[in-house]
Scaffold this motif. Structure first.
Motif, PDB file in Angstrom:
ATOM      1  N   CYS A   1       1.527  58.632 -40.113  1.00  0.00           N
ATOM      2  CA  CYS A   1       2.948  58.894 -40.398  1.00  0.00           C
ATOM      3  C   CYS A   1       3.087  59.944 -41.504  1.00  0.00           C
ATOM      4  O   CYS A   1       3.653  59.655 -42.572  1.00  0.00           O
ATOM      5  CB  CYS A   1       3.670  57.605 -40.796  1.00  0.00           C
ATOM      6  N   PRO A   2       2.577  61.159 -41.271  1.00  0.00           N
ATOM      7  CA  PRO A   2       2.541  62.171 -42.330  1.00  0.00           C
ATOM      8  C   PRO A   2       3.912  62.561 -42.871  1.00  0.00           C
ATOM      9  O   PRO A   2       4.034  62.924 -44.039  1.00  0.00           O
ATOM     10  CB  PRO A   2       1.850  63.364 -41.663  1.00  0.00           C
ATOM     11  N   ASP A   3       4.948  62.479 -42.029  1.00  0.00           N
ATOM     12  CA  ASP A   3       6.273  62.938 -42.452  1.00  0.00           C
ATOM     13  C   ASP A   3       7.198  61.801 -42.864  1.00  0.00           C
ATOM     14  O   ASP A   3       8.387  62.026 -43.124  1.00  0.00           O
ATOM     15  CB  ASP A   3       6.911  63.760 -41.330  1.00  0.00           C
ATOM     16  N   LYS A   4       6.668  60.599 -42.932  1.00  0.00           N
ATOM     17  CA  LYS A   4       7.457  59.469 -43.415  1.00  0.00           C
ATOM     18  C   LYS A   4       7.585  59.566 -44.937  1.00  0.00           C
ATOM     19  O   LYS A   4       6.635  59.937 -45.635  1.00  0.00           O
ATOM     20  CB  LYS A   4       6.768  58.157 -43.041  1.00  0.00           C
ATOM     21  N   VAL A   5       8.743  59.194 -45.485  1.00  0.00           N
ATOM     22  CA  VAL A   5       8.925  59.207 -46.931  1.00  0.00           C
ATOM     23  C   VAL A   5       8.035  58.122 -47.545  1.00  0.00           C
ATOM     24  O   VAL A   5       8.187  56.937 -47.241  1.00  0.00           O
ATOM     25  CB  VAL A   5      10.390  58.970 -47.320  1.00  0.00           C
TER      26      VAL A   5
ATOM     27  N   GLU B   1       2.910  65.101 -48.292  1.00  0.00           N
ATOM     28  CA  GLU B   1       3.142  65.751 -49.580  1.00  0.00           C
ATOM     29  C   GLU B   1       2.474  64.982 -50.718  1.00  0.00           C
ATOM     30  O   GLU B   1       1.895  65.588 -51.637  1.00  0.00           O
ATOM     31  CB  GLU B   1       4.645  65.866 -49.834  1.00  0.00           C
ATOM     32  N   LEU B   2       2.543  63.669 -50.663  1.00  0.00           N
ATOM     33  CA  LEU B   2       1.924  62.849 -51.708  1.00  0.00           C
ATOM     34  C   LEU B   2       0.416  63.066 -51.728  1.00  0.00           C
ATOM     35  O   LEU B   2      -0.194  63.240 -52.799  1.00  0.00           O
ATOM     36  CB  LEU B   2       2.248  61.373 -51.481  1.00  0.00           C
ATOM     37  N   ALA B   3      -0.200  63.066 -50.550  1.00  0.00           N
ATOM     38  CA  ALA B   3      -1.647  63.295 -50.478  1.00  0.00           C
ATOM     39  C   ALA B   3      -2.001  64.689 -50.974  1.00  0.00           C
ATOM     40  O   ALA B   3      -3.024  64.881 -51.653  1.00  0.00           O
ATOM     41  CB  ALA B   3      -2.135  63.094 -49.045  1.00  0.00           C
TER      42      ALA B   3
END
Length: 550
Positions: free
Chosen positions: A37-41, A60-62
Protein backbone atom coordinates in the motif's frame (compact mmCIF):
# COMPACT_ATOMS: atom_id res chain seq x y z
CA UNK A 1 28.17 -0.15 22.54
CA UNK A 2 27.94 -3.61 24.09
CA UNK A 3 24.48 -4.43 25.43
CA UNK A 4 24.13 -6.78 28.39
CA UNK A 5 20.70 -8.09 27.42
CA UNK A 6 21.30 -11.28 29.38
CA UNK A 7 17.59 -12.11 29.75
CA UNK A 8 17.07 -12.81 26.04
CA UNK A 9 19.23 -15.88 25.19
CA UNK A 10 17.80 -18.23 27.87
CA UNK A 11 14.27 -17.91 26.52
CA UNK A 12 14.91 -17.67 22.79
CA UNK A 13 14.40 -21.31 21.84
CA UNK A 14 11.14 -21.74 23.72
CA UNK A 15 9.76 -18.37 22.59
CA UNK A 16 10.38 -19.17 18.93
CA UNK A 17 9.13 -22.76 19.27
CA UNK A 18 5.86 -21.54 20.82
CA UNK A 19 5.40 -18.95 18.10
CA UNK A 20 5.58 -16.12 20.64
CA UNK A 21 8.44 -14.24 18.97
CA UNK A 22 7.58 -13.07 15.43
CA UNK A 23 11.20 -13.18 14.19
CA UNK A 24 10.70 -9.90 12.34
CA UNK A 25 11.85 -6.31 12.66
CA UNK A 26 10.17 -3.00 11.86
CA UNK A 27 12.15 -3.05 8.59
CA UNK A 28 10.16 -6.08 7.44
CA UNK A 29 6.88 -4.41 8.37
CA UNK A 30 7.73 -1.17 6.55
CA UNK A 31 8.88 -3.06 3.46
CA UNK A 32 5.57 -4.94 3.42
CA UNK A 33 3.64 -1.65 3.59
CA UNK A 34 5.63 -0.10 0.75
CA UNK A 35 4.97 -3.18 -1.36
CA UNK A 36 1.27 -3.56 -0.50
CA UNK A 37 0.00 0.00 0.00
CA UNK A 38 2.67 2.54 -1.04
CA UNK A 39 0.21 5.41 -1.53
CA UNK A 40 -1.80 4.88 1.64
CA UNK A 41 -1.41 7.65 4.24
CA UNK A 42 0.93 6.25 6.89
CA UNK A 43 0.81 9.21 9.26
CA UNK A 44 -0.68 12.65 9.70
CA UNK A 45 1.19 14.80 12.22
CA UNK A 46 -0.36 17.95 13.67
CA UNK A 47 1.83 20.57 15.35
CA UNK A 48 -0.70 22.28 17.60
CA UNK A 49 1.28 25.50 18.15
CA UNK A 50 1.71 26.29 14.45
CA UNK A 51 -1.33 24.44 13.14
CA UNK A 52 0.87 22.76 10.51
CA UNK A 53 -0.01 19.23 9.43
CA UNK A 54 2.38 16.85 7.66
CA UNK A 55 0.97 13.87 5.76
CA UNK A 56 3.19 11.05 4.55
CA UNK A 57 2.30 7.97 2.56
CA UNK A 58 4.13 4.74 3.24
CA UNK A 59 6.28 5.34 0.16
CA UNK A 60 7.16 8.85 1.36
CA UNK A 61 7.78 7.72 4.94
CA UNK A 62 10.15 4.98 3.78
CA UNK A 63 11.93 7.44 1.53
CA UNK A 64 12.49 9.93 4.31
CA UNK A 65 13.65 7.18 6.67
CA UNK A 66 16.15 6.03 4.05
CA UNK A 67 17.55 9.53 3.61
CA UNK A 68 17.89 10.02 7.38
CA UNK A 69 19.60 6.62 7.66
CA UNK A 70 22.11 7.67 5.02
CA UNK A 71 22.66 10.92 6.91
CA UNK A 72 23.27 9.06 10.16
CA UNK A 73 25.69 6.69 8.43
CA UNK A 74 27.60 9.69 7.07
CA UNK A 75 28.00 10.83 10.69
CA UNK A 76 29.51 7.48 11.63
CA UNK A 77 26.42 5.87 13.16
CA UNK A 78 26.30 2.12 12.72
CA UNK A 79 25.06 -1.07 14.36
CA UNK A 80 24.56 -0.81 18.15
CA UNK A 81 25.30 2.91 18.27
CA UNK A 82 22.80 4.84 20.39
CA UNK A 83 20.85 7.70 18.83
CA UNK A 84 18.80 9.67 21.36
CA UNK A 85 15.90 11.95 20.54
CA UNK A 86 14.03 14.42 22.70
CA UNK A 87 11.11 15.03 20.39
CA UNK A 88 7.38 15.65 20.58
CA UNK A 89 5.00 13.55 18.47
CA UNK A 90 6.35 14.83 15.15
CA UNK A 91 6.79 12.90 11.91
CA UNK A 92 10.57 13.12 12.38
CA UNK A 93 10.30 10.89 15.48
CA UNK A 94 8.76 8.03 13.49
CA UNK A 95 11.15 8.47 10.55
CA UNK A 96 14.17 8.60 12.88
CA UNK A 97 13.33 5.25 14.46
CA UNK A 98 12.81 3.67 11.05
CA UNK A 99 16.15 5.15 9.96
CA UNK A 100 17.94 3.73 13.00
CA UNK A 101 16.39 0.34 12.28
CA UNK A 102 17.84 0.47 8.77
CA UNK A 103 21.31 0.77 10.29
CA UNK A 104 20.93 -1.50 13.29
CA UNK A 105 21.35 1.56 15.52
CA UNK A 106 19.44 1.80 18.81
CA UNK A 107 16.93 4.59 19.42
CA UNK A 108 16.75 6.11 22.89
CA UNK A 109 13.59 8.22 23.25
CA UNK A 110 13.63 10.96 25.90
CA UNK A 111 10.59 12.83 27.19
CA UNK A 112 10.48 16.50 26.07
CA UNK A 113 9.98 17.73 29.64
CA UNK A 114 13.35 16.35 30.83
CA UNK A 115 16.03 18.91 31.62
CA UNK A 116 19.76 19.06 32.35
CA UNK A 117 19.84 16.94 35.48
CA UNK A 118 18.02 13.92 34.03
CA UNK A 119 19.46 14.27 30.53
CA UNK A 120 23.09 14.45 31.63
CA UNK A 121 22.69 11.14 33.46
CA UNK A 122 20.75 9.32 30.72
CA UNK A 123 22.84 10.48 27.76
CA UNK A 124 26.10 9.68 29.55
CA UNK A 125 24.84 6.29 30.69
CA UNK A 126 23.62 5.46 27.16
CA UNK A 127 26.89 6.62 25.53
CA UNK A 128 24.72 8.53 23.06
CA UNK A 129 26.52 9.32 19.80
CA UNK A 130 23.90 11.54 18.12
CA UNK A 131 20.91 13.34 19.62
CA UNK A 132 17.99 14.88 17.73
CA UNK A 133 16.09 17.76 19.32
CA UNK A 134 13.68 20.54 18.33
CA UNK A 135 15.03 24.08 18.22
CA UNK A 136 12.05 25.20 20.31
CA UNK A 137 8.96 23.49 21.65
CA UNK A 138 6.35 24.99 23.96
CA UNK A 139 8.52 28.08 24.41
CA UNK A 140 11.65 26.22 25.53
CA UNK A 141 15.01 26.49 23.71
CA UNK A 142 16.41 22.94 23.49
CA UNK A 143 19.39 23.97 21.40
CA UNK A 144 20.57 26.37 24.10
CA UNK A 145 20.17 23.67 26.73
CA UNK A 146 22.30 21.22 24.75
CA UNK A 147 24.94 23.86 24.12
CA UNK A 148 25.42 23.82 27.88
CA UNK A 149 25.26 20.03 28.19
CA UNK A 150 27.72 18.94 25.52
CA UNK A 151 30.92 19.45 27.52
CA UNK A 152 29.79 16.86 30.07
CA UNK A 153 28.97 14.26 27.38
CA UNK A 154 32.22 12.97 25.85
CA UNK A 155 30.48 10.35 23.66
CA UNK A 156 28.09 12.85 22.07
CA UNK A 157 29.40 13.75 18.62
CA UNK A 158 26.46 15.51 16.95
CA UNK A 159 23.31 17.41 17.94
CA UNK A 160 20.79 17.62 15.10
CA UNK A 161 18.29 20.44 15.57
CA UNK A 162 14.88 20.33 13.89
CA UNK A 163 14.08 23.87 12.85
CA UNK A 164 17.66 24.92 13.49
CA UNK A 165 19.97 26.97 11.29
CA UNK A 166 23.49 26.33 10.11
CA UNK A 167 25.43 23.06 9.94
CA UNK A 168 23.60 21.43 12.90
CA UNK A 169 20.15 21.78 11.33
CA UNK A 170 18.42 18.39 11.16
CA UNK A 171 17.39 19.12 7.59
CA UNK A 172 21.04 19.57 6.61
CA UNK A 173 22.90 17.22 8.94
CA UNK A 174 20.69 14.18 8.39
CA UNK A 175 19.76 14.58 4.74
CA UNK A 176 21.45 11.71 2.96
CA UNK A 177 19.72 12.34 -0.38
CA UNK A 178 21.44 10.53 -3.22
CA UNK A 179 23.20 8.03 -0.95
CA UNK A 180 22.74 4.31 -1.71
CA UNK A 181 20.12 2.30 0.16
CA UNK A 182 21.73 0.98 3.32
CA UNK A 183 18.97 -1.40 4.38
CA UNK A 184 20.38 -4.59 2.92
CA UNK A 185 23.91 -4.01 4.20
CA UNK A 186 22.98 -3.06 7.75
CA UNK A 187 19.72 -4.86 8.42
CA UNK A 188 19.65 -6.03 12.06
CA UNK A 189 18.22 -9.29 13.34
CA UNK A 190 15.11 -9.68 15.51
CA UNK A 191 17.18 -10.29 18.66
CA UNK A 192 19.40 -7.23 18.24
CA UNK A 193 18.65 -4.38 20.63
CA UNK A 194 16.50 -1.78 18.88
CA UNK A 195 15.30 0.42 21.75
CA UNK A 196 16.80 1.79 24.97
CA UNK A 197 14.18 3.52 27.12
CA UNK A 198 14.60 4.81 30.64
CA UNK A 199 12.08 3.98 33.33
CA UNK A 200 10.03 6.88 34.59
CA UNK A 201 11.63 6.87 38.01
CA UNK A 202 8.69 6.43 40.39
CA UNK A 203 11.24 5.08 42.87
CA UNK A 204 13.77 7.82 42.17
CA UNK A 205 16.31 5.88 40.05
CA UNK A 206 15.88 5.68 36.25
CA UNK A 207 17.08 2.46 34.64
CA UNK A 208 17.81 1.84 30.95
CA UNK A 209 15.41 -0.81 29.63
CA UNK A 210 16.72 -2.85 26.68
CA UNK A 211 14.29 -4.22 24.07
CA UNK A 212 14.75 -6.25 20.91
CA UNK A 213 12.39 -6.31 17.94
CA UNK A 214 11.14 -9.70 19.11
CA UNK A 215 10.22 -8.47 22.60
CA UNK A 216 8.46 -5.32 21.37
CA UNK A 217 6.67 -6.88 18.41
CA UNK A 218 5.59 -9.98 20.35
CA UNK A 219 3.54 -7.70 22.58
CA UNK A 220 2.14 -5.52 19.80
CA UNK A 221 0.89 -8.55 17.83
CA UNK A 222 -1.20 -9.93 20.72
CA UNK A 223 -2.33 -6.44 21.79
CA UNK A 224 -3.67 -5.68 18.32
CA UNK A 225 -5.34 -9.08 18.04
CA UNK A 226 -7.17 -8.69 21.36
CA UNK A 227 -8.41 -5.22 20.41
CA UNK A 228 -9.25 -6.34 16.86
CA UNK A 229 -7.09 -3.69 15.28
CA UNK A 230 -6.04 -3.98 11.65
CA UNK A 231 -5.08 -2.17 8.47
CA UNK A 232 -8.42 -0.34 8.25
CA UNK A 233 -7.96 1.38 11.61
CA UNK A 234 -6.92 4.98 12.16
CA UNK A 235 -5.04 5.43 15.44
CA UNK A 236 -4.78 8.73 17.32
CA UNK A 237 -1.64 9.07 19.42
CA UNK A 238 -1.52 12.11 21.67
CA UNK A 239 0.35 10.29 24.46
CA UNK A 240 4.09 11.03 24.05
CA UNK A 241 5.95 8.66 21.73
CA UNK A 242 8.94 9.13 24.02
CA UNK A 243 6.99 7.01 26.51
CA UNK A 244 6.53 3.28 25.90
CA UNK A 245 2.79 3.71 25.30
CA UNK A 246 3.29 6.10 22.42
CA UNK A 247 6.35 4.33 21.06
CA UNK A 248 4.87 0.85 20.84
CA UNK A 249 1.28 1.64 19.93
CA UNK A 250 1.61 4.98 18.14
CA UNK A 251 4.89 4.49 16.27
CA UNK A 252 5.45 0.76 15.78
CA UNK A 253 1.93 -0.70 15.75
CA UNK A 254 0.54 1.34 12.83
CA UNK A 255 3.45 0.25 10.62
CA UNK A 256 3.07 -3.38 11.71
CA UNK A 257 -0.64 -3.29 10.86
CA UNK A 258 -0.35 -1.21 7.70
CA UNK A 259 -2.77 1.19 9.41
CA UNK A 260 -2.77 5.00 9.58
CA UNK A 261 -1.75 7.03 12.60
CA UNK A 262 -2.63 10.60 13.56
CA UNK A 263 -0.03 12.30 15.78
CA UNK A 264 -0.86 15.19 18.12
CA UNK A 265 2.11 16.87 19.81
CA UNK A 266 0.32 18.91 22.50
CA UNK A 267 -2.78 17.60 24.25
CA UNK A 268 -5.79 19.79 23.65
CA UNK A 269 -9.11 17.94 23.81
CA UNK A 270 -10.82 20.24 21.28
CA UNK A 271 -8.02 19.59 18.80
CA UNK A 272 -8.27 15.87 19.49
CA UNK A 273 -12.02 15.92 18.78
CA UNK A 274 -11.41 17.78 15.52
CA UNK A 275 -8.76 15.22 14.50
CA UNK A 276 -10.97 12.27 15.36
CA UNK A 277 -13.78 13.69 13.22
CA UNK A 278 -11.55 14.84 10.37
CA UNK A 279 -9.40 11.72 10.11
CA UNK A 280 -11.99 9.10 11.06
CA UNK A 281 -10.02 7.93 14.10
CA UNK A 282 -11.19 4.53 15.39
CA UNK A 283 -8.82 3.86 18.32
CA UNK A 284 -6.71 5.75 20.82
CA UNK A 285 -4.76 5.01 23.98
CA UNK A 286 -3.75 7.38 26.79
CA UNK A 287 -3.90 7.90 30.54
CA UNK A 288 -6.98 8.67 32.61
CA UNK A 289 -6.75 12.50 32.43
CA UNK A 290 -6.92 12.34 28.60
CA UNK A 291 -10.11 10.27 28.80
CA UNK A 292 -11.62 12.68 31.33
CA UNK A 293 -10.80 15.72 29.19
CA UNK A 294 -12.12 14.14 25.99
CA UNK A 295 -15.41 12.95 27.52
CA UNK A 296 -16.10 16.26 29.26
CA UNK A 297 -15.26 18.33 26.19
CA UNK A 298 -17.52 16.22 23.96
CA UNK A 299 -20.29 16.66 26.54
CA UNK A 300 -19.75 20.43 26.74
CA UNK A 301 -19.41 21.07 23.01
CA UNK A 302 -21.74 18.45 21.60
CA UNK A 303 -19.03 17.50 19.09
CA UNK A 304 -19.69 13.78 18.67
CA UNK A 305 -16.91 11.34 17.70
CA UNK A 306 -18.89 8.57 15.98
CA UNK A 307 -15.90 6.79 14.40
CA UNK A 308 -14.11 6.22 17.74
CA UNK A 309 -14.70 2.57 18.69
CA UNK A 310 -12.36 2.13 21.65
CA UNK A 311 -10.30 4.17 24.13
CA UNK A 312 -7.69 2.15 26.02
CA UNK A 313 -6.84 3.76 29.34
CA UNK A 314 -3.80 2.89 31.46
CA UNK A 315 -1.60 4.39 34.15
CA UNK A 316 -4.16 4.69 36.96
CA UNK A 317 -7.47 3.12 38.01
CA UNK A 318 -10.45 4.37 36.00
CA UNK A 319 -13.28 5.58 38.25
CA UNK A 320 -16.61 3.93 37.48
CA UNK A 321 -18.24 7.34 37.05
CA UNK A 322 -15.69 8.18 34.34
CA UNK A 323 -16.39 4.93 32.47
CA UNK A 324 -20.09 5.79 32.48
CA UNK A 325 -19.45 9.37 31.39
CA UNK A 326 -17.07 8.34 28.60
CA UNK A 327 -19.33 5.54 27.37
CA UNK A 328 -22.24 7.94 27.11
CA UNK A 329 -20.33 10.90 25.70
CA UNK A 330 -17.97 9.14 23.30
CA UNK A 331 -19.95 6.04 22.44
CA UNK A 332 -16.64 4.18 22.58
CA UNK A 333 -15.70 1.10 24.56
CA UNK A 334 -13.41 1.98 27.48
CA UNK A 335 -10.63 -0.58 27.91
CA UNK A 336 -8.62 -0.78 31.12
CA UNK A 337 -4.98 -1.89 30.91
CA UNK A 338 -1.79 -2.18 32.91
CA UNK A 339 1.80 -2.46 31.76
CA UNK A 340 5.39 -1.35 32.20
CA UNK A 341 8.26 -0.02 30.09
CA UNK A 342 9.89 -3.41 30.68
CA UNK A 343 7.23 -5.31 28.70
CA UNK A 344 4.55 -3.04 27.28
CA UNK A 345 0.94 -3.89 28.04
CA UNK A 346 0.59 -6.91 30.32
CA UNK A 347 -3.16 -7.02 30.94
CA UNK A 348 -6.22 -5.47 29.31
CA UNK A 349 -9.94 -5.89 29.58
CA UNK A 350 -11.66 -7.28 26.49
CA UNK A 351 -13.97 -5.59 24.03
CA UNK A 352 -16.73 -8.03 24.98
CA UNK A 353 -16.38 -7.42 28.74
CA UNK A 354 -19.06 -5.50 30.57
CA UNK A 355 -18.16 -1.91 31.39
CA UNK A 356 -17.83 -2.66 35.10
CA UNK A 357 -14.60 -4.58 34.57
CA UNK A 358 -12.87 -1.46 33.19
CA UNK A 359 -13.38 0.32 36.51
CA UNK A 360 -12.97 -2.63 38.89
CA UNK A 361 -10.01 -4.43 37.26
CA UNK A 362 -6.89 -3.78 35.21
CA UNK A 363 -7.70 -6.61 32.81
CA UNK A 364 -6.52 -10.14 32.21
CA UNK A 365 -3.17 -11.23 30.73
CA UNK A 366 -2.54 -10.97 27.00
CA UNK A 367 -1.67 -14.20 25.18
CA UNK A 368 1.93 -15.15 25.90
CA UNK A 369 1.76 -13.55 29.35
CA UNK A 370 1.57 -15.25 32.75
CA UNK A 371 0.97 -13.52 36.08
CA UNK A 372 1.37 -14.71 39.66
CA UNK A 373 0.64 -13.11 43.02
CA UNK A 374 2.93 -14.28 45.81
CA UNK A 375 3.69 -13.50 49.44
CA UNK A 376 7.00 -12.19 50.79
CA UNK A 377 8.46 -15.72 50.74
CA UNK A 378 7.42 -16.32 47.10
CA UNK A 379 4.52 -18.69 47.86
CA UNK A 380 1.45 -18.38 45.63
CA UNK A 381 -1.50 -16.59 47.24
CA UNK A 382 -5.16 -17.57 46.89
CA UNK A 383 -7.72 -15.77 44.74
CA UNK A 384 -8.44 -12.27 46.03
CA UNK A 385 -5.36 -12.00 48.26
CA UNK A 386 -3.02 -9.07 47.68
CA UNK A 387 0.68 -9.71 47.21
CA UNK A 388 3.72 -9.16 45.01
CA UNK A 389 2.92 -9.29 41.29
CA UNK A 390 5.26 -11.42 39.17
CA UNK A 391 5.06 -11.50 35.36
CA UNK A 392 6.53 -13.88 32.81
CA UNK A 393 5.91 -12.59 29.31
CA UNK A 394 7.02 -13.07 25.73
CA UNK A 395 7.66 -9.32 25.78
CA UNK A 396 9.82 -9.23 28.92
CA UNK A 397 12.77 -6.91 28.36
CA UNK A 398 16.36 -8.00 27.82
CA UNK A 399 17.67 -6.42 31.00
CA UNK A 400 18.77 -3.05 32.38
CA UNK A 401 21.74 -1.47 30.66
CA UNK A 402 24.85 -2.04 32.79
CA UNK A 403 22.69 -2.81 35.82
CA UNK A 404 22.08 -6.53 35.52
CA UNK A 405 21.99 -6.82 39.30
CA UNK A 406 18.68 -4.90 39.21
CA UNK A 407 16.97 -7.12 36.60
CA UNK A 408 14.67 -8.66 39.25
CA UNK A 409 14.12 -11.78 37.14
CA UNK A 410 14.50 -15.31 38.53
CA UNK A 411 16.00 -18.27 36.62
CA UNK A 412 12.51 -19.31 35.49
CA UNK A 413 11.91 -15.94 33.85
CA UNK A 414 9.56 -14.41 36.43
CA UNK A 415 9.99 -10.63 36.72
CA UNK A 416 9.16 -8.94 40.02
CA UNK A 417 7.19 -5.87 38.97
CA UNK A 418 7.46 -4.11 42.32
CA UNK A 419 3.67 -3.82 42.32
CA UNK A 420 1.10 -5.28 44.66
CA UNK A 421 -1.93 -6.90 43.05
CA UNK A 422 -4.69 -9.44 43.47
CA UNK A 423 -6.24 -11.83 40.98
CA UNK A 424 -9.97 -12.54 40.97
CA UNK A 425 -11.72 -15.80 40.17
CA UNK A 426 -12.01 -14.80 36.50
CA UNK A 427 -8.25 -14.28 36.17
CA UNK A 428 -8.46 -10.48 36.08
CA UNK A 429 -5.95 -8.49 38.11
CA UNK A 430 -6.24 -5.35 40.19
CA UNK A 431 -3.14 -3.32 40.97
CA UNK A 432 -3.08 -2.36 44.66
CA UNK A 433 -0.11 0.01 44.35
CA UNK A 434 3.65 -0.20 44.49
CA UNK A 435 5.11 -2.49 47.13
CA UNK A 436 7.03 0.51 48.49
CA UNK A 437 3.78 2.50 48.74
CA UNK A 438 1.92 0.08 51.02
CA UNK A 439 0.67 1.56 54.29
CA UNK A 440 0.52 -0.68 57.36
CA UNK A 441 -1.47 1.00 60.11
CA UNK A 442 -1.51 -0.82 63.43
CA UNK A 443 -0.60 -4.08 61.70
CA UNK A 444 -3.37 -3.75 59.09
CA UNK A 445 -2.77 -3.01 55.40
CA UNK A 446 -4.60 0.10 54.21
CA UNK A 447 -6.31 -0.40 50.78
CA UNK A 448 -4.65 2.66 49.25
CA UNK A 449 -5.88 2.22 45.68
CA UNK A 450 -9.45 1.62 46.81
CA UNK A 451 -9.47 4.83 48.87
CA UNK A 452 -7.90 6.82 46.03
CA UNK A 453 -10.51 5.45 43.61
CA UNK A 454 -13.31 6.54 45.92
CA UNK A 455 -11.85 10.03 46.33
CA UNK A 456 -11.60 10.43 42.55
CA UNK A 457 -15.40 10.27 42.53
CA UNK A 458 -15.63 13.49 44.53
CA UNK A 459 -16.56 16.30 42.13
CA UNK A 460 -13.98 18.69 43.60
CA UNK A 461 -10.99 16.33 43.20
CA UNK A 462 -8.80 16.29 40.09
CA UNK A 463 -5.88 14.25 41.48
CA UNK A 464 -5.23 12.30 44.64
CA UNK A 465 -2.36 10.28 46.10
CA UNK A 466 -2.21 8.64 49.52
CA UNK A 467 1.12 7.99 51.23
CA UNK A 468 2.35 6.85 54.62
CA UNK A 469 3.97 8.86 57.35
CA UNK A 470 5.52 7.41 60.53
CA UNK A 471 3.58 7.16 63.78
CA UNK A 472 5.01 6.08 67.14
CA UNK A 473 1.93 4.14 68.23
CA UNK A 474 0.54 2.67 65.00
CA UNK A 475 3.73 2.45 62.97
CA UNK A 476 2.24 4.36 60.02
CA UNK A 477 -0.68 6.61 59.27
CA UNK A 478 -2.05 7.85 55.94
CA UNK A 479 -1.90 11.28 54.38
CA UNK A 480 -3.98 12.22 51.31
CA UNK A 481 -2.49 14.71 48.87
CA UNK A 482 -5.17 16.32 46.73
CA UNK A 483 -5.32 18.66 43.75
CA UNK A 484 -8.78 20.19 43.32
CA UNK A 485 -10.56 21.12 40.11
CA UNK A 486 -10.26 24.82 39.31
CA UNK A 487 -9.21 25.60 42.90
CA UNK A 488 -12.45 24.36 44.44
CA UNK A 489 -12.46 24.20 48.26
CA UNK A 490 -11.85 20.83 49.91
CA UNK A 491 -10.96 20.20 53.52
CA UNK A 492 -10.54 17.43 56.06
CA UNK A 493 -14.19 17.47 57.10
CA UNK A 494 -15.31 17.17 53.48
CA UNK A 495 -13.00 14.19 52.93
CA UNK A 496 -14.09 12.37 56.07
CA UNK A 497 -17.79 12.96 55.39
CA UNK A 498 -17.44 11.81 51.79
CA UNK A 499 -15.57 8.59 52.63
CA UNK A 500 -17.99 7.77 55.45
CA UNK A 501 -20.86 8.25 52.98
CA UNK A 502 -19.11 5.68 50.77
CA UNK A 503 -19.18 3.30 53.76
CA UNK A 504 -15.42 3.34 54.13
CA UNK A 505 -14.18 1.83 57.38
CA UNK A 506 -13.14 4.59 59.78
CA UNK A 507 -9.64 3.19 60.32
CA UNK A 508 -8.98 3.41 56.56
CA UNK A 509 -9.75 7.13 56.28
CA UNK A 510 -6.52 9.19 55.96
CA UNK A 511 -5.54 11.09 59.10
CA UNK A 512 -4.04 14.01 57.20
CA UNK A 513 -4.97 16.01 54.11
CA UNK A 514 -2.71 18.25 52.07
CA UNK A 515 -4.30 20.29 49.27
CA UNK A 516 -1.83 21.73 46.79
CA UNK A 517 -1.66 22.98 43.21
CA UNK A 518 0.11 19.97 41.66
CA UNK A 519 1.54 16.56 42.50
CA UNK A 520 5.10 15.58 41.54
CA UNK A 521 5.02 13.18 38.61
CA UNK A 522 7.23 11.37 36.13
CA UNK A 523 7.48 12.54 32.50
CA UNK A 524 4.82 9.92 31.73
CA UNK A 525 2.43 11.44 34.27
CA UNK A 526 2.75 8.84 37.04
CA UNK A 527 2.62 10.35 40.52
CA UNK A 528 5.93 10.09 42.38
CA UNK A 529 4.85 9.08 45.85
CA UNK A 530 8.40 8.93 47.16
CA UNK A 531 8.58 12.70 46.62
CA UNK A 532 5.36 13.18 48.59
CA UNK A 533 6.79 11.15 51.48
CA UNK A 534 9.93 13.28 51.29
CA UNK A 535 7.77 16.41 51.32
CA UNK A 536 6.11 15.24 54.52
CA UNK A 537 9.44 14.52 56.17
CA UNK A 538 10.89 17.89 55.23
CA UNK A 539 7.84 19.77 56.46
CA UNK A 540 7.79 17.86 59.73
CA UNK A 541 4.22 16.75 59.07
CA UNK A 542 5.34 13.16 58.89
CA UNK A 543 6.57 13.06 62.47
CA UNK A 544 4.82 12.24 65.71
CA UNK A 545 1.51 10.63 66.47
CA UNK A 546 -0.81 13.60 66.07
CA UNK A 547 -3.77 13.47 63.72
CA UNK A 548 -5.75 15.96 61.69
CA UNK A 549 -9.01 14.15 62.29
CA UNK A 550 -10.79 12.54 65.18
Amino acid sequence: MEFDAILLPPRRASSVAQGLWPERTINDALDDCVAACPDKVALSALQVESGATTRLTYRELAGRAGRIAAGLARLGVGANDVVSCQLPNWWEFTALYLACARLGAVLNPLMPILRERELSFMLRHACTKVVVIPKRFRGFDYEAMFDGLRQALPDLQHVAVIGGAGPNAFETLLDGAGAPDLAAAHRPGPDDITQLIYTSGTTGEPKGVLHSSNTLMANIVTYAERLRLGADDVILMASPMAHQTGFMYGLMMPVMLGASVVLQDIWEPRKAIALIRQEGVTFTMASTPFLTDLARTVTETGGAVPTLRAFLCAGAPIPGALVELARGALGAKVISAWGMSEMGAVTTTRLEDDDERASSTDGCPLPGVQVRVVDAAGAALPVGASGRLLVRSCSNFGGYLRRAHLNDTDPDGWFDTGDLARIDARGYIRIDGRSKDVIIRGGENIPVVEIETLLYRHPAIAQVAIVAYPDERLGERACAFVVTRDGQPFDMAAMVDFLKAQQMAAQYIPERLVVQGALPSTPAGKIQKFRLREQLRQSGQGEGASSDRA
